[in-house]
Motif scaffolding. Structure first.
Motif, PDB file in Angstrom:
ATOM      1  N   ARG A  90       0.826  -1.203   0.000  1.00  0.00           N
ATOM      2  CA  ARG A  90       0.000   0.000   0.000  1.00  0.00           C
ATOM      3  C   ARG A  90       0.862   1.255   0.000  1.00  0.00           C
ATOM      4  O   ARG A  90       0.580   2.222  -0.705  1.00  0.00           O
ATOM      5  CB  ARG A  90      -0.921  -0.020   1.214  1.00  0.00           C
ATOM      6  N   LEU A 157      -6.716   5.624  -2.668  1.00  0.00           N
ATOM      7  CA  LEU A 157      -5.668   4.725  -2.163  1.00  0.00           C
ATOM      8  C   LEU A 157      -5.417   4.966  -0.678  1.00  0.00           C
ATOM      9  O   LEU A 157      -5.217   4.023   0.084  1.00  0.00           O
ATOM     10  CB  LEU A 157      -4.357   4.942  -2.926  1.00  0.00           C
ATOM     11  N   PRO A 161      -9.592   2.669  -0.007  1.00  0.00           N
ATOM     12  CA  PRO A 161      -9.087   1.696  -0.988  1.00  0.00           C
ATOM     13  C   PRO A 161     -10.149   0.725  -1.486  1.00  0.00           C
ATOM     14  O   PRO A 161     -10.007   0.156  -2.566  1.00  0.00           O
ATOM     15  CB  PRO A 161      -7.973   0.967  -0.244  1.00  0.00           C
ATOM     16  N   HIS A 173      -4.409  -7.107  -1.235  1.00  0.00           N
ATOM     17  CA  HIS A 173      -4.365  -6.393   0.042  1.00  0.00           C
ATOM     18  C   HIS A 173      -5.391  -7.023   0.978  1.00  0.00           C
ATOM     19  O   HIS A 173      -6.525  -6.547   1.064  1.00  0.00           O
ATOM     20  CB  HIS A 173      -4.668  -4.909  -0.166  1.00  0.00           C
TER      21      HIS A 173
END
Length: 181
Positions: A90, A157, A161, A173
């Motif tokens: 991330r 982001l 997200p 993720h």
């Protein structure tokens, strides 16, 4: 079962920009096809076909940058990214998107200067003597849309997200996948 959600204003804008990029692909392809057919079978050509093709291609490129920048669909080399954990992934995503945003902002500013100078210099096409600056302005608009979409991508982001539209982003993720449950 997942509920269908109504797209918000941002998603509708993103969809519109992606459609405009797709339409520009069609216009470029049509220009090339008609030019080739006319030249091959009728020994004639569209006036300024070369100029139109060149300028339409620049429009296509900048609107394509807008579409791919938001979706994360551009070519990437993810050797480091694939070797690290979810938090580092991330962080890399956020850093890379911020860098992309900075460079596209600079590119947009320089392209605006090109539009301005082309208009001031009254640059015209070869056959029909049409001004070229409107084509550059449409290309610049695509680049400005890229800035907006990259900014939206950066915000999502960092803060949301789960609203990203990347293929497989949630599976890469796990923390995002778990927060949906």
């Amino acid at each position: 079962m997942q509920q269908a959600t109504t797209p918000n204003l941002t998603d509708r804008i993103i969809g519109t920009i992606e459609w405009l990029a797709a339409i520009s692909v069609g216009v470029v392809a049509l220009n090339i096809f008609v030019s080739v057919v006319l030249r091959k079978f009728f020994s004639t050509s569209i006036p300024d076909a070369y100029d139109f093709g060149r300028m339409l291609l620049s429009i296509l490129i900048f609107w394509g940058i807008a579409a791919t920048s938001y979706r994360g669909g551009h070519i990437t080399v993810d050797l480091l990214w694939s070797a690290v954990g979810p938090r580092a992934k991330r962080a890399i995503d956020v850093f890379a998107t911020l860098m992309l945003l900075v460079f596209v902002i600079m590119q947009t500013a320089m392209l605006f200067d090109k539009v301005r100078l082309t208009r001031i210099d009254n640059v015209l096409t070869y056959d029909l003597n049409l001004p070229t600056w409107p084509f550059y302005a449409v290309a610049w608009t695509g680049d400005a849309c890229a800035v907006i979409l990259i900014a939206v991508r950066t915000w999502r982001l960092i803060f949301a997200p789960d609203k990203l539209h990347d293929e497989g982003y949630e599976t890469a993720h796990p923390s995002i996948e778990e927060s949906k449950s």
